[in-house]
Design a protein around this motif. Structure first.
Motif, PDB file in Angstrom:
ATOM      1  N   ASP A 137     103.804  57.248  61.015  1.00 47.30           N
ATOM      2  CA  ASP A 137     102.349  57.150  60.848  1.00 47.30           C
ATOM      3  C   ASP A 137     101.659  57.120  62.217  1.00 47.30           C
ATOM      4  OD1 ASP A 137     102.550  57.114  58.089  1.00 47.30           O
ATOM      5  OD2 ASP A 137     102.339  54.924  57.935  1.00 47.30           O
ATOM      6  N   ILE A 138     102.232  56.366  63.143  1.00 49.99           N
ATOM      7  CA  ILE A 138     101.682  56.287  64.500  1.00 49.99           C
ATOM      8  C   ILE A 138     101.764  57.653  65.175  1.00 49.99           C
ATOM      9  CG2 ILE A 138     102.055  55.345  66.815  1.00 49.99           C
ATOM     10  CD1 ILE A 138     102.941  52.718  65.408  1.00 49.99           C
ATOM     11  N   LEU A 139     102.924  58.278  65.126  1.00 47.35           N
ATOM     12  CA  LEU A 139     103.099  59.591  65.760  1.00 47.35           C
ATOM     13  C   LEU A 139     102.154  60.634  65.170  1.00 47.35           C
ATOM     14  CD1 LEU A 139     106.987  59.704  66.054  1.00 47.35           C
ATOM     15  CD2 LEU A 139     105.347  59.426  67.933  1.00 47.35           C
ATOM     16  N   GLU A 140     102.008  60.634  63.864  1.00 46.28           N
ATOM     17  CA  GLU A 140     101.109  61.605  63.222  1.00 46.28           C
ATOM     18  C   GLU A 140      99.656  61.349  63.594  1.00 46.28           C
ATOM     19  OE1 GLU A 140     102.180  61.231  59.107  1.00 46.28           O
ATOM     20  OE2 GLU A 140     104.086  62.277  59.426  1.00 46.28           O
ATOM     21  N   TYR A 141      99.263  60.081  63.695  1.00 47.92           N
ATOM     22  CA  TYR A 141      97.890  59.775  64.115  1.00 47.92           C
ATOM     23  C   TYR A 141      97.644  60.261  65.538  1.00 47.92           C
ATOM     24  CZ  TYR A 141      93.754  57.366  65.615  1.00 47.92           C
ATOM     25  OH  TYR A 141      92.515  57.110  66.135  1.00 47.92           O
ATOM     26  N   LEU A 142      98.595  59.986  66.442  1.00 44.98           N
ATOM     27  CA  LEU A 142      98.425  60.430  67.828  1.00 44.98           C
ATOM     28  C   LEU A 142      98.409  61.957  67.917  1.00 44.98           C
ATOM     29  CD1 LEU A 142     100.705  57.855  69.695  1.00 44.98           C
ATOM     30  CD2 LEU A 142      98.195  57.907  69.603  1.00 44.98           C
ATOM     31  N   ALA A 143      99.188  62.624  67.098  1.00 43.34           N
ATOM     32  CA  ALA A 143      99.215  64.096  67.103  1.00 43.34           C
ATOM     33  C   ALA A 143      97.869  64.666  66.677  1.00 43.34           C
ATOM     34  CB  ALA A 143     100.324  64.602  66.182  1.00 43.34           C
ATOM     35  N   ARG A 144      97.217  64.028  65.708  1.00 47.91           N
ATOM     36  CA  ARG A 144      95.904  64.511  65.244  1.00 47.91           C
ATOM     37  C   ARG A 144      94.825  64.349  66.315  1.00 47.91           C
ATOM     38  NH1 ARG A 144      97.585  61.858  60.527  1.00 47.91           N
ATOM     39  NH2 ARG A 144      96.239  60.073  60.965  1.00 47.91           N
ATOM     40  N   ARG A 145      95.044  63.516  67.294  1.00 48.47           N
ATOM     41  CA  ARG A 145      94.042  63.280  68.340  1.00 48.47           C
ATOM     42  C   ARG A 145      94.040  64.377  69.402  1.00 48.47           C
ATOM     43  NH1 ARG A 145      91.338  58.839  68.676  1.00 48.47           N
ATOM     44  NH2 ARG A 145      91.277  58.892  70.943  1.00 48.47           N
ATOM     45  N   GLY A 146      94.959  65.289  69.356  1.00 50.57           N
ATOM     46  CA  GLY A 146      94.953  66.428  70.266  1.00 50.57           C
ATOM     47  C   GLY A 146      95.129  66.078  71.732  1.00 50.57           C
ATOM     48  N   GLY A 147      95.933  65.065  72.034  1.00 48.03           N
ATOM     49  CA  GLY A 147      96.199  64.718  73.426  1.00 48.03           C
ATOM     50  C   GLY A 147      95.274  63.676  74.018  1.00 48.03           C
ATOM     51  N   GLU A 148      94.300  63.231  73.258  1.00 44.61           N
ATOM     52  CA  GLU A 148      93.396  62.185  73.747  1.00 44.61           C
ATOM     53  C   GLU A 148      94.030  60.820  73.498  1.00 44.61           C
ATOM     54  OE1 GLU A 148      88.925  60.723  73.900  1.00 44.61           O
ATOM     55  OE2 GLU A 148      89.501  62.801  73.632  1.00 44.61           O
ATOM     56  N   PRO A 149      94.108  59.957  74.528  1.00 44.84           N
ATOM     57  CA  PRO A 149      94.714  58.632  74.342  1.00 44.84           C
ATOM     58  C   PRO A 149      93.933  57.777  73.343  1.00 44.84           C
ATOM     59  CG  PRO A 149      94.415  59.116  76.672  1.00 44.84           C
ATOM     60  CD  PRO A 149      93.696  60.179  75.911  1.00 44.84           C
ATOM     61  N   ALA A 150      94.665  56.917  72.643  1.00 41.70           N
ATOM     62  CA  ALA A 150      94.059  55.995  71.681  1.00 41.70           C
ATOM     63  C   ALA A 150      94.483  54.573  72.028  1.00 41.70           C
ATOM     64  CB  ALA A 150      94.511  56.326  70.267  1.00 41.70           C
ATOM     65  N   PRO A 151      93.543  53.628  72.010  1.00 41.48           N
ATOM     66  CA  PRO A 151      93.901  52.234  72.280  1.00 41.48           C
ATOM     67  C   PRO A 151      94.672  51.623  71.103  1.00 41.48           C
ATOM     68  CG  PRO A 151      91.558  52.404  71.800  1.00 41.48           C
ATOM     69  CD  PRO A 151      92.106  53.804  71.834  1.00 41.48           C
ATOM     70  N   LEU A 152      95.414  50.587  71.389  1.00 43.77           N
ATOM     71  CA  LEU A 152      96.220  49.909  70.379  1.00 43.77           C
ATOM     72  C   LEU A 152      95.394  49.514  69.164  1.00 43.77           C
ATOM     73  CD1 LEU A 152      98.724  48.360  69.339  1.00 43.77           C
ATOM     74  CD2 LEU A 152      97.979  46.449  70.737  1.00 43.77           C
ATOM     75  N   SER A 153      94.227  48.938  69.372  1.00 40.18           N
ATOM     76  CA  SER A 153      93.410  48.466  68.249  1.00 40.18           C
ATOM     77  C   SER A 153      93.033  49.612  67.313  1.00 40.18           C
ATOM     78  CB  SER A 153      92.155  47.762  68.750  1.00 40.18           C
ATOM     79  OG  SER A 153      91.370  48.644  69.533  1.00 40.18           O
ATOM     80  N   GLU A 154      92.755  50.769  67.872  1.00 41.64           N
ATOM     81  CA  GLU A 154      92.389  51.933  67.065  1.00 41.64           C
ATOM     82  C   GLU A 154      93.590  52.465  66.288  1.00 41.64           C
ATOM     83  OE1 GLU A 154      90.985  56.398  68.057  1.00 41.64           O
ATOM     84  OE2 GLU A 154      89.858  54.792  69.058  1.00 41.64           O
ATOM     85  N   ILE A 155      94.737  52.511  66.937  1.00 46.15           N
ATOM     86  CA  ILE A 155      95.951  52.978  66.260  1.00 46.15           C
ATOM     87  C   ILE A 155      96.281  52.047  65.096  1.00 46.15           C
ATOM     88  CG2 ILE A 155      98.423  53.417  66.512  1.00 46.15           C
ATOM     89  CD1 ILE A 155      97.828  54.035  69.510  1.00 46.15           C
ATOM     90  N   ALA A 156      96.215  50.746  65.348  1.00 44.13           N
ATOM     91  CA  ALA A 156      96.506  49.773  64.295  1.00 44.13           C
ATOM     92  C   ALA A 156      95.536  49.922  63.133  1.00 44.13           C
ATOM     93  CB  ALA A 156      96.448  48.354  64.869  1.00 44.13           C
ATOM     94  N   ARG A 157      94.262  50.076  63.434  1.00 41.73           N
ATOM     95  CA  ARG A 157      93.251  50.207  62.387  1.00 41.73           C
ATOM     96  C   ARG A 157      93.477  51.468  61.545  1.00 41.73           C
ATOM     97  NH1 ARG A 157      89.102  50.245  65.397  1.00 41.73           N
ATOM     98  NH2 ARG A 157      88.543  52.428  65.293  1.00 41.73           N
ATOM     99  N   HIS A 158      93.708  52.590  62.199  1.00 41.81           N
ATOM    100  CA  HIS A 158      93.847  53.861  61.479  1.00 41.81           C
ATOM    101  C   HIS A 158      95.162  53.980  60.716  1.00 41.81           C
ATOM    102  CE1 HIS A 158      90.228  56.102  62.541  1.00 41.81           C
ATOM    103  NE2 HIS A 158      90.256  55.415  63.669  1.00 41.81           N
ATOM    104  N   THR A 159      96.172  53.229  61.123  1.00 47.26           N
ATOM    105  CA  THR A 159      97.450  53.280  60.412  1.00 47.26           C
ATOM    106  C   THR A 159      97.604  52.123  59.430  1.00 47.26           C
ATOM    107  OG1 THR A 159      98.550  52.092  62.212  1.00 47.26           O
ATOM    108  CG2 THR A 159      98.648  54.520  62.254  1.00 47.26           C
ATOM    109  N   GLY A 160      96.658  51.180  59.450  1.00 50.14           N
ATOM    110  CA  GLY A 160      96.715  50.037  58.544  1.00 50.14           C
ATOM    111  C   GLY A 160      97.762  49.010  58.922  1.00 50.14           C
ATOM    112  N   LEU A 161      98.145  49.003  60.200  1.00 54.45           N
ATOM    113  CA  LEU A 161      99.169  48.069  60.674  1.00 54.45           C
ATOM    114  C   LEU A 161      98.549  46.859  61.347  1.00 54.45           C
ATOM    115  CD1 LEU A 161     101.622  50.637  62.302  1.00 54.45           C
ATOM    116  CD2 LEU A 161     101.945  49.421  60.144  1.00 54.45           C
ATOM    117  N   ASN A 162      99.246  45.753  61.279  1.00 52.85           N
ATOM    118  CA  ASN A 162      98.888  44.575  62.058  1.00 52.85           C
ATOM    119  C   ASN A 162      99.043  44.945  63.528  1.00 52.85           C
ATOM    120  OD1 ASN A 162     100.015  42.119  63.620  1.00 52.85           O
ATOM    121  ND2 ASN A 162      99.002  41.218  61.839  1.00 52.85           N
TER     122      ASN A 162
END
Length: 68
Positions: free
Chosen positions: A10-35
């Motif tokens: 889920d994390i890898l797929e979210y980062l792949a959709r961002r097209g190379g733009e870095p994402a902060p931890l809080s955003e990754i957690a929010r978009h993947t539904g993870l703590n």
């Protein structure tokens, strides 16, 4: 089914959709539904295996060379 693998993908797929733009931890957690702490631990493992790169201490994460 191995839940931690699903979460890592889920994390890898979210980062792949961002097209190379870095994402902060809080955003990754929010978009993947993870703590946030679970997400941080998974990211730490993905970084150690070069599937994810950490861009500075506060700039976020992006796909690493093993994912590409």
């Amino acid at each position: 089914m191995v839940q931690s693998l699903h979460r890592a993908f889920d994390i890898l797929e979210y980062l792949a959709r961002r097209g190379g733009e870095p994402a902060p931890l809080s955003e990754i957690a929010r978009h993947t539904g993870l703590n946030a702490s679970t997400c941080a631990n998974l990211l730490k493992t993905l970084v150690s295996r070069s599937y994810v790169d950490q861009v500075g201490a506060r700039k976020g994460y992006m796909l690493g060379p093993m994912a590409l």
